[in-house]
Design a protein around this motif. Sequence first.
Motif, mmCIF file in Angstrom:
data_model
loop_
_atom_site.group_PDB
_atom_site.id
_atom_site.type_symbol
_atom_site.label_atom_id
_atom_site.label_comp_id
_atom_site.label_asym_id
_atom_site.label_seq_id
_atom_site.Cartn_x
_atom_site.Cartn_y
_atom_site.Cartn_z
ATOM 1 N N VAL A 134 0.831 -1.203 0.000
ATOM 2 C CA VAL A 134 0.000 0.000 0.000
ATOM 3 C C VAL A 134 0.867 1.256 0.000
ATOM 4 O O VAL A 134 0.600 2.213 -0.733
ATOM 5 N N VAL A 135 1.911 1.257 0.802
ATOM 6 C CA VAL A 135 2.803 2.424 0.862
ATOM 7 C C VAL A 135 3.435 2.687 -0.501
ATOM 8 O O VAL A 135 3.506 3.834 -0.950
ATOM 9 N N ARG A 177 0.749 4.230 -2.694
ATOM 10 C CA ARG A 177 0.392 5.592 -2.257
ATOM 11 C C ARG A 177 1.471 6.611 -2.592
ATOM 12 O O ARG A 177 1.186 7.796 -2.692
ATOM 13 N N HIS A 178 2.701 6.157 -2.731
ATOM 14 C CA HIS A 178 3.788 7.075 -3.066
ATOM 15 C C HIS A 178 4.030 7.148 -4.563
ATOM 16 O O HIS A 178 5.075 7.623 -5.008
#
Length: 114
Positions: free
Chosen positions: A81-82, A85-86
């Motif tokens: 997810v990180v 999201r980035h």
Amino acid sequence: MTTVLAIVLSLVFLPLGLAKIAGVPVMRQAAAHLGMSTGLYRVVGALEVAGVAGLLLGLTWMPLGLTAATGLALLMAAAAVVHLRHGDPPPRAVPAAVMALISLAYAATATTAG
């Protein structure tokens, strides 16, 4: 099968976790890319190393292995997810997602074997 999965996961997570803890330059760059401090990335590395210990000890005491595998699966799901999201392209999240699935496979095989 549980032993094989524990070894595979350990061979992946141990060197990566230790590299994060040591602050190897490529890991510092990865942390910066994801907007994380080096200190937080070291915590992630410590969680990975603790997960390895739990997986291996879990071969003799299943509840610990299940807990470790679940923790690693959650950690890797969060990593995927990180990355997304980035702004990383989806293929950059695939390794974390695959490691989450392998961790869940360990948990499933440990549950059925135990």
